[in-house]
Write an enzyme that holds these catalytic residues in place. Structure first.
Site, PDB file in Angstrom:
ATOM      1  N   PHE A   7       0.898  -1.223   0.080  1.00 42.09           N
ATOM      2  CA  PHE A   7       0.034  -0.134   0.087  1.00 42.09           C
ATOM      3  C   PHE A   7       0.770   1.238  -0.094  1.00 42.09           C
ATOM      4  O   PHE A   7       2.085   1.234   0.360  1.00 42.09           O
ATOM      5  CB  PHE A   7      -0.968  -0.021   1.295  1.00 42.09           C
ATOM      6  CG  PHE A   7      -0.190   0.185   2.560  1.00 42.09           C
ATOM      7  CD1 PHE A   7       0.311   1.264   3.109  1.00 42.09           C
ATOM      8  CD2 PHE A   7      -0.069  -1.046   3.150  1.00 42.09           C
ATOM      9  CE1 PHE A   7       0.890   1.426   4.075  1.00 42.09           C
ATOM     10  CE2 PHE A   7       1.002  -0.975   4.370  1.00 42.09           C
ATOM     11  CZ  PHE A   7       1.429   0.424   5.096  1.00 42.09           C
ATOM     12  N   HIS A  11       7.528  -7.040  10.825  1.00 43.40           N
ATOM     13  CA  HIS A  11       7.398  -6.127   9.851  1.00 43.40           C
ATOM     14  C   HIS A  11       6.038  -5.481   9.730  1.00 43.40           C
ATOM     15  O   HIS A  11       5.656  -4.673   9.171  1.00 43.40           O
ATOM     16  CB  HIS A  11       7.736  -6.404   8.276  1.00 43.40           C
ATOM     17  CG  HIS A  11       6.815  -7.389   7.712  1.00 43.40           C
ATOM     18  ND1 HIS A  11       6.176  -8.437   8.261  1.00 43.40           N
ATOM     19  CD2 HIS A  11       6.415  -7.155   6.405  1.00 43.40           C
ATOM     20  CE1 HIS A  11       5.483  -9.066   7.238  1.00 43.40           C
ATOM     21  NE2 HIS A  11       5.646  -8.300   6.120  1.00 43.40           N
ATOM     22  N   ALA A  14       1.437  -6.540  11.670  1.00 45.16           N
ATOM     23  CA  ALA A  14       0.952  -7.069  12.627  1.00 45.16           C
ATOM     24  C   ALA A  14       0.602  -8.854  12.386  1.00 45.16           C
ATOM     25  O   ALA A  14       0.459  -9.481  13.281  1.00 45.16           O
ATOM     26  CB  ALA A  14      -0.706  -6.736  12.597  1.00 45.16           C
TER      27      ALA A  14
END
Length: 411
Positions: free
Chosen positions: A177, A332, A334
């Site tokens: 994203f 890196h 959750a």
């Protein structure tokens, strides 16, 4: 039936970093144990975001004494995150959403020679964009200010001249994203100030990799195990892919900086770029080893690092503690708690379509792919706070400040 995580026996040189309130998938722990058992592996660490991949767990770091294993990096070579902290305060979400959508349609390198673009970013990463004839002046100025990346020289580019430069400046699929976020109240004000973060200001996060080029690299090297000088060609090509990925994140961030009216150096207060999928020579147990990070953020020295949330949960800037016990790495992100097909099925039943582009934190989501909206929904991810606290309590890093999503772009 999948084995529960606590039923998997890890070898003595492997460990998990996770509090009791962090759910871990048994299959992911089994994958961690399998890789830790490969010849030459001297240390393995599963992070609290550990989840199963295609035979290789994501959210882990592995140290090998005498060999490089390309399969542990896979096709998302050079994947990582870029942070750009700005001096811009609040802006209307409607305006940001509209500008963000428009910004993704801009052809930033229109008029530039594609071959020259590829050659420059392969050799020099984002810095190379400053040398591309026809690049926008503002973009070139920021690119010229990029620091050296510290990677080994890029290797032979000839296997990868297949139009991959056309993907530069695009997000890609999966969990990638680009985002505009708002800085929360810093937990460590001094450290936050050192990296340019102030409560209420807007920042840009870009999470992406080397796109199709990384996939070609993974296929080219397949299941090879490389020892001694045999590793050099792969490491050189990996460095080129990492530089390509860094240039991609630079262009993504530049798009959002333009949205904020912050593409001038005077508007950027700090930032950094780091790699989640790569190999580095680092000391382990007093001896040099090849540390493979597969979805694990580096946490060397007192450097800053980031643990990514989801579009509905904050990301966290953290400060490294150079902890060898964690292979100088942190989670890196959750970490997933649902597979993609499971997420599509369950989340489609819970929410109406229009609800998928808004978050509980008030954020907006720009995404034209209905399946991706479901697969990357916050419900498909673990809560971020126990992941961050696991890293703090294990002594791997300290928490600096949260970054709350305002507009997240996935297209």
């Amino acid at each position: 039936m999948k084995a529960p995580a606590d039923s998997v026996v890890l070898p003595a040189h492997a460990r998990l970093v996770a509090r009791d309130d962090v759910w871990l998938e048994g299959n992911a722990v089994q994958q961690l144990a399998r890789v830790a058992g490969l010849p030459g592996c001297v240390r393995a660490v599963g992070m609290p975001d550990l989840h199963a991949g295609r035979g290789i767990p994501v959210g882990a770091a592995f140290a090998f004494a005498d060999r490089v294993v390309p399969q542990l990096i896979g096709g998302d070579a050079g994947c990582g995150v870029r942070l750009a902290a700005t001096s811009i305060g609040r802006m209307a979400p409607d305006l940001l959403e509209r500008r963000a959508r428009e910004a993704m349609d801009d052809d930033l390198l229109a008029g530039c020679d594609p071959g020259e673009v590829f050659e420059q970013v392969w050799r020099r990463g984002a810095r190379g964009l400053a040398e591309v004839e026809g690049a926008p002046e503002a973009l070139a100025r920021l690119a010229a200010a990029e620091p050296e990346d510290g990677l080994c020289p890029s290797g032979d580019a000839s296997p990868y001249r297949a139009g991959y430069e056309g993907a530069l400046g695009s997000v890609g699929g999966g969990n990638h994203f680009v985002e505009i976020a708002r800085v929360g109240a810093p937990r460590d004000p001094a450290a936050a100030a050192a990296v340019g973060l102030a409560a209420g200001d807007l920042v840009v996060l870009a999470h992406s990799g080397s796109r199709g080029l990384g996939g070609a690299l993974g296929q080219r090297w397949g299941s090879a195990v490389l020892e001694g000088d045999a590793a050099e060609p792969y490491l050189g090509e990996l460095a080129g892919a990492c530089r390509f990925a860094q240039a991609n994140r630079f262009l993504l961030a530049y798009r959002m900086l333009r949205v904020l009216g912050a593409s001038r150096p005077s508007k950027i207060k700090g930032g950094f770029d780091l790699i989640h999928n790569g190999v580095a020579r680092e000391p382990v147990g007093g001896e040099p080893a090849w540390v493979h990070r597969k979805g694990a953020a580096p946490a060397r020295g007192s450097d800053f690092t980031i643990v990514l949330g989801s579009r509905g949960a904050p990301s966290w800037v953290m400060r490294s503690r150079d902890a060898e016990a964690g292979l100088r790495s942190v989670a890196h992100g959750a970490g997933r708690k649902m597979g993609r097909s499971e997420a599509r099925e369950k989340i489609a039943a819970r929410y109406r379509r229009r609800e998928l582009t808004r978050t509980e934190l008030g954020g907006r989501v720009v995404c034209d792919d209905p399946a991706l909206l479901l697969e990357e929904h916050p419900d498909a991810y673990k809560p971020i706070e126990p992941v961050v606290e696991s890293l703090v309590e294990a002594g791997l890093a300290t928490a600096v400040a949260s970054l709350v999503p305002v507009v997240t772009v996935k297209r």
